[in-house]
Design a protein around this motif. Sequence first.
Motif, PDB file in Angstrom:
ATOM      1  N   ASP A   1       0.843  -1.191   0.000  1.00 46.95           N
ATOM      2  CA  ASP A   1       0.000   0.000   0.000  1.00 46.95           C
ATOM      3  C   ASP A   1       0.876   1.238   0.000  1.00 46.95           C
ATOM      4  OD1 ASP A   1      -2.758  -0.908   0.064  1.00 46.95           O
ATOM      5  OD2 ASP A   1      -2.330  -1.678   2.079  1.00 46.95           O
ATOM      6  N   PRO A   2       0.492   2.270  -0.728  1.00 46.73           N
ATOM      7  CA  PRO A   2      -0.716   2.359  -1.554  1.00 46.73           C
ATOM      8  C   PRO A   2      -0.579   1.562  -2.846  1.00 46.73           C
ATOM      9  CG  PRO A   2       0.607   4.336  -1.801  1.00 46.73           C
ATOM     10  CD  PRO A   2       1.275   3.514  -0.747  1.00 46.73           C
ATOM     11  N   GLN A   3      -1.718   1.169  -3.405  1.00 50.42           N
ATOM     12  CA  GLN A   3      -1.705   0.494  -4.685  1.00 50.42           C
ATOM     13  C   GLN A   3      -1.583   1.534  -5.803  1.00 50.42           C
ATOM     14  OE1 GLN A   3      -3.403  -3.791  -4.432  1.00 50.42           O
ATOM     15  NE2 GLN A   3      -5.146  -2.413  -4.589  1.00 50.42           N
TER      16      GLN A   3
ATOM     17  N   VAL B   1      -3.801   5.071  -6.689  1.00 49.20           N
ATOM     18  CA  VAL B   1      -4.887   5.364  -5.759  1.00 49.20           C
ATOM     19  C   VAL B   1      -4.731   6.787  -5.223  1.00 49.20           C
ATOM     20  CG1 VAL B   1      -5.052   2.947  -5.096  1.00 49.20           C
ATOM     21  CG2 VAL B   1      -3.713   4.523  -3.687  1.00 49.20           C
ATOM     22  N   GLU B   2      -5.819   7.325  -4.701  1.00 42.04           N
ATOM     23  CA  GLU B   2      -5.786   8.616  -4.032  1.00 42.04           C
ATOM     24  C   GLU B   2      -5.892   8.404  -2.537  1.00 42.04           C
ATOM     25  OE1 GLU B   2      -8.587  11.454  -5.387  1.00 42.04           O
ATOM     26  OE2 GLU B   2      -7.861  11.461  -7.466  1.00 42.04           O
ATOM     27  N   VAL B   3      -5.016   9.057  -1.780  1.00 40.81           N
ATOM     28  CA  VAL B   3      -5.036   8.951  -0.322  1.00 40.81           C
ATOM     29  C   VAL B   3      -5.222  10.341   0.255  1.00 40.81           C
ATOM     30  CG1 VAL B   3      -3.588   6.890  -0.318  1.00 40.81           C
ATOM     31  CG2 VAL B   3      -2.515   9.146  -0.165  1.00 40.81           C
TER      32      VAL B   3
ATOM     33  N   VAL C   1       0.633   9.751   5.465  1.00 36.34           N
ATOM     34  CA  VAL C   1       0.363   8.700   4.496  1.00 36.34           C
ATOM     35  C   VAL C   1       1.090   7.439   4.952  1.00 36.34           C
ATOM     36  CG1 VAL C   1       0.632   7.953   2.112  1.00 36.34           C
ATOM     37  CG2 VAL C   1       0.106  10.353   2.623  1.00 36.34           C
TER      38      VAL C   1
ATOM     39  N   ILE D   1       2.570   3.818   4.405  1.00 37.14           N
ATOM     40  CA  ILE D   1       3.113   2.976   3.344  1.00 37.14           C
ATOM     41  C   ILE D   1       3.516   1.644   3.962  1.00 37.14           C
ATOM     42  CG2 ILE D   1       5.046   2.675   1.751  1.00 37.14           C
ATOM     43  CD1 ILE D   1       4.997   5.784   1.473  1.00 37.14           C
TER      44      ILE D   1
ATOM     45  N   ARG E   1       5.773   2.757  -7.198  1.00 40.75           N
ATOM     46  CA  ARG E   1       4.331   2.890  -7.122  1.00 40.75           C
ATOM     47  C   ARG E   1       3.940   4.354  -7.265  1.00 40.75           C
ATOM     48  NH1 ARG E   1       1.648  -1.053  -4.921  1.00 40.75           N
ATOM     49  NH2 ARG E   1       3.232  -2.185  -6.126  1.00 40.75           N
TER      50      ARG E   1
ATOM     51  N   PHE F   1       1.089   7.288  -6.862  1.00 37.66           N
ATOM     52  CA  PHE F   1      -0.134   7.535  -6.091  1.00 37.66           C
ATOM     53  C   PHE F   1      -0.355   9.034  -5.969  1.00 37.66           C
ATOM     54  CE2 PHE F   1       3.308   7.503  -3.045  1.00 37.66           C
ATOM     55  CZ  PHE F   1       2.975   8.454  -2.096  1.00 37.66           C
TER      56      PHE F   1
END
Length: 304
Positions: free
Chosen positions: A210-212, A215-217, A222, A224, A299, A301
Amino acid sequence: MGRARALVLAGVLVAVPALTGCIAEAGPSPTATPLTGPAASGTAQPPSTSAPLETTQSSNKAPVYWIGRSDSGVFLYREFRDVPDQENPVTRALRAMMSDKPLDPDFFTPWQNPSQLATSISGKDVITVDVSEDAFNSNLDADMAARAIQQLVYTATAAAASSGLIDSGQQIRVRILVDGHTDYVAFDHIQLGALMTRTAGLVAPVWIIDPQENVEVGGGSVKITGRSTTAGGKLRWQILQSRDNGAKEPFLTGETTASAEQGQAGVFTLALNLPPGDYELRVSQAGTGDQPDQYEDNRAFKVR
């Protein structure tokens, strides 16, 4: 189609006690072709370990394994995917593996959308997958064929584990039938029909959980998470921020250590305060001495 009929078509799943994860066998499946490609003979050989153990979860997301490249190796990576609940957990995870595209553009699948797919669980430790021949309509060499079969084995066992359908005290085995028969040679290389287990050494040495991808976080802290096959190993990470012109500039860098604790071996976590923006995370195993960092996973994001 009604849920009851869909479950019958997909195979009857036997409910068994909840588990803490899959048990992976240390050696290769007796029916799998030996790995002689990059992951087996590359100059930088990863530790011969199995995938992280999937745990029982209440989410409807299905664990799906994909194939990806890192340095000179070809490995298995996992994503959690939203899937419809008309079929049992193992069937819908495998259907996603054969029909969907990975979220991460660095991953791929050689499987084709099958016209027929059914799964069942017998006893506490055997998953049977019956798939139509059209799922194998890809031209693969022996090494990639072996990885594709293990992609199915990892996905089936992960789905059974995360949904609590397999007894964690048993070795989880998978039998693959093709149109109900046991004598099929998959991708013209792999003889099917015998029981198979997870082959060690195929899971990615480093992967971000995570995050994939994309995606929006929420803004602020945040979280990880990820895994490394080296428990207690050092990892280097970097956050790049995308600018309006498309360029990516370094924003944060650091190091972390994968957990060595039993049950959490290889896990790493980060909590970063990031303002709104588009980011790319990169994580790799830290090199030692003259050895460079290796097995990077990345990744993209968004923080909103």
